[in-house]
Design an enzyme around this catalytic site. Structure first.
Site, short mmCIF file in Angstrom:
data_model
loop_
_atom_site.label_atom_id
_atom_site.label_comp_id
_atom_site.label_asym_id
_atom_site.label_seq_id
_atom_site.Cartn_x
_atom_site.Cartn_y
_atom_site.Cartn_z
N GLU A 397 45.22 74.74 32.40
CA GLU A 397 46.47 75.03 33.09
C GLU A 397 46.73 76.52 33.29
O GLU A 397 47.28 76.94 34.31
CB GLU A 397 47.65 74.41 32.32
CG GLU A 397 47.76 72.90 32.43
CD GLU A 397 46.86 72.14 31.44
OE1 GLU A 397 46.91 70.90 31.43
OE2 GLU A 397 46.14 72.82 30.67
N HIS A 464 54.37 63.67 25.78
CA HIS A 464 54.46 63.27 27.19
C HIS A 464 55.89 62.99 27.64
O HIS A 464 56.09 62.41 28.71
CB HIS A 464 53.61 62.01 27.44
CG HIS A 464 52.15 62.18 27.18
ND1 HIS A 464 51.62 62.18 25.92
CD2 HIS A 464 51.11 62.36 28.03
CE1 HIS A 464 50.31 62.34 25.99
NE2 HIS A 464 49.97 62.46 27.26
#
Length: 658
Positions: A397, A464
């Site tokens: 990322e 998540h």
């Protein structure tokens, strides 16, 4: 030191001498000025000038270079007027950062230079993005990016090399192995024999070059550049050199063994090259003196100019205005053709129509190409836009966000999809220290949208399910958007992609397939900084965003006797303070509902703002309702207890009864 001129002309040899001599003479002047207290800080490149000067001589002036803070030869090699460099170092307005950053922490589009940031590693990913844009343009240009041996331990180094290799990007990764990272010697930084060996693991061509031999630098890189233009590829270049002065002047060199200093002093790149030119009959003593006199005169003349410049006068207005690039919102109204679709469909439509509208847009993320992304939002995009614009990324990322900045620098719009908002933590540094600060630092905007699938209610657990908007609302330079409805999501996403500033775009996962709405089929935009008044009442103001808006609507539906204003903020930066204050003054009572945990959340700041601006209108304390101050759990019973939804109704009634 063996100098091989190959087929280089005398003129080229003299040009290289002028290039390597100029930064040395500037540095000698700066060291005098430091001792006189006229310059506050200096990062010396004495002993390693051949690398920066040789590379800059090889690259075309319209090819980007990303230097470090010892690469003065890059800046002089691009013929930047010296008074502008001196103004930059002295914090004058005629510099490149308006006094907001010092030394070489700046870039300039005029000279195709992208300056370093102190975190070092992210600039390697920026080079990837610039090179990706060159590859998309098919312009045959390459990019060179500098780093030191110390930064090769950073994760960004490995991410950037991996991306460049996988995407076959024309990037020269330049490692200046100068012996020390500040005071830490190389034997305490890595165990491989040569840093060039790291290229093998990434399937990348690599070379070891004598960084003190300007002809070896120039000849080898000229050869490599021709290969990279003909066949785009990255190369890893380890330049063996030495830093003859401290990390910066104040730190000194007491930690360096004297025998090491003596050994490298003999290898001085300027003195040895001068001797070669003299022995070869290319440079006479008279010609050398003429060259030196001209450079010294230029230095003195430009230093005098800078001394005549006034000191910067601080201005609130100018400082705040430069945090973001000015953006003139263009309202695009849709036709009457509508369809009832889900939030996820609205986001997919907005992305597709924006990519059609902006041919220079690129979307990057994990599994977003043929697979269509974890939530299938980009399903079918490859067949329409091609893999050049819909790019699967490795799991890295940080470098992907940095590459988005590089794309922006080189004329593209970047859209980065985080597979889950939680995963943005591994890309946090370039978002808050690079994207957010670039326009303020050197007026270079970051045309990057980061999409953030977020939120709980789906029993996805601590990794998540976070809603982490407060990480970014705290950071000046970022815009933060958080829609609750399909109509808003599509219009605001289109605006986010139009906006030349970095935008964090939050998409609540539980709302993806549970919320339907009539949405225009064609392209339209909605403005940032405008809250939506979803319900009007007189007794209390409810302020929320994201899933909290739906929880508030459900509560009002179950309690029809409650007369409430309900504000859906829609964007958190910019924030619609006008609507917030107007409703607070009207009802006299305010309750804020957020899914995030309490401390440091968006509701806390809005509560403080209401207390400061509307205190005399209030009939009760401003109340905040949030999730628990704990990580979000997995099991439904625990998640239900965690989320603020279950506590909102009681808190609302408690405030009404106050």
């Amino acid at each position: 030191m063996n100098f091989d001129r190959k087929s280089l002309t005398d003129d080229t040899l003299i040009d290289l001498y002028k290039r390597i001599l100029k930064p040395r003479l500037i540095e000698e002047k700066m060291l005098i000025l430091i001792r006189q207290g006229k310059v506050s800080k200096w990062f010396s490149g004495i002993g390693q000038e051949a690398i920066a000067c040789g590379i800059t001589a090889v690259l075309d002036k319209d090819e980007y270079i990303l230097p470090m803070h010892r690469n003065l030869g890059v800046f002089t090699g691009r013929d930047i007027p010296l008074h502008r460099l001196f103004s930059q170092w002295q914090g004058k307005a005629n510099g490149f950062t308006k006094g907001r950053d010092r030394s070489f922490h700046f870039g300039t589009q005029e000279f195709n230079i992208v300056g370093m940031i102190s975190h070092l590693g992210p600039q390697l990913g920026v080079a990837d993005g610039i090179a990706l844009a060159n590859k998309l343009k098919k312009n045959g240009k390459i990019t060179a990016v500098f780093t030191g041996e110390g930064a090769t331990s950073e994760g960004d180094f490995h991410e950037a090399l991996n991306i460049a290799s996988v995407w076959e990007l024309p990037v020269m990764f330049v490692i200046e192995n100068n012996g020390y990272g500040l005071s830490t010697p190389t034997n305490e930084q890595y165990r491989c024999e040569n840093l060039a060996d790291k290229g093998i693991g990434y399937g990348m061509e690599s070379h070891i070059i004598d960084g003190n031999n300007i002809l070896e630098v120039y000849n080898k890189l000229s050869e490599l550049k021709a290969e990279m233009v003909a066949n785009p590829k990255p190369v890893l270049l380890e330049f063996k050199t030495f830093r003859m002065r401290g990390h910066e002047e104040a730190s000194g060199t007491k930690y360096v063994p004297q025998e090491l200093m003596d050994m490298w002093a003999i290898k001085d790149p300027v003195d040895n090259y001068k001797k070669f030119l003299t022995d070869s009959g290319v440079l006479s003593a008279e010609k050398d003196e003429e060259i030196r006199a001209a450079i010294k005169a230029e230095i003195d003349e430009n230093w005098t100019l800078v001394q005549q410049e006034p000191e910067i006068i601080a201005s609130y207005e100018e400082e705040l205005n430069d945090v973001y690039k000015p953006f003139q919102y263009e309202e695009v109204t849709p036709s009457d053709k509508i369809e009832n679709i889900r939030l996820i469909d609205a986001i997919s439509q907005g992305l597709k129509q924006s990519m059609e509208r902006h041919p220079n847009s690129v979307i990057m993320g994990q599994d977003i190409a043929e697979y269509g992304g974890a939530f299938k939002i980009t399903d079918g995009f490859v067949s329409q836009f091609g893999k050049e614009r819909v790019i699967n990324t490795p799991i890295c990322e940080s470098a992907v966000v940095s590459a988005g900045m590089g794309l922006s620098i080189n004329g593209y719009k970047a859209i980065v999809e985080m597979q889950f908002a939680d995963f943005v933590s591994t890309g946090f540094n370039p978002i808050v220290n690079l994207l957010a600060k670039s326009h303020y630092r050197w007026l270079e905007n970051a045309d990057v949208v980061v999409r953030m699938p977020c939120g709980g209610g789906t029993q996805a657990g601590p990794f998540h399910s976070q809603t982490n908007e407060a990480w970014f609302t705290k950071t000046p330079g970022l815009k933060v958007v958080y829609p609750a409805f399909p109509y808003d999501a599509k219009g605001l996403l289109n605006t986010a992609i139009n906006d030349p500033n970095p935008v964090m775009f939050f998409e609540h996962k539980q709302l993806y397939r549970s919320v339907y709405q009539d949405v225009p089929s064609d392209y339209y935009t909605l403005p940032f900084g405008k809250a939506a008044l979803l319900n009007e009442g007189k007794d209390v103001t409810i302020i929320s965003f994201g899933a909290g808006v739906h929880w508030a609507l459900e509560t009002l539906k179950n309690n029809p006797e409650i007369s409430a204003d309900l504000l859906d903020l829609r964007t958190l930066q910019p924030l619609d303070t006008e609507a917030i204050f107007a409703s607070a003054k009207k009802t006299g009572k305010v309750i804020l509902l957020q899914e995030d945990s309490m401390f440091g959340g968006v509701a806390s700041d809005i509560s403080a703002m209401i207390m400061e601006n509307c205190f005399e209108y209030l009939d009760g304390p401003v109340k905040r309702v949030s999730s628990l101050d704990s990580p979000i759990p997995f099991t439904k019973a625990l998640e239900d207890q965690y989320l603020s939804k279950g506590r909102f109704e009681a808190s609302l009634k408690e405030l009404l009864a106050y």
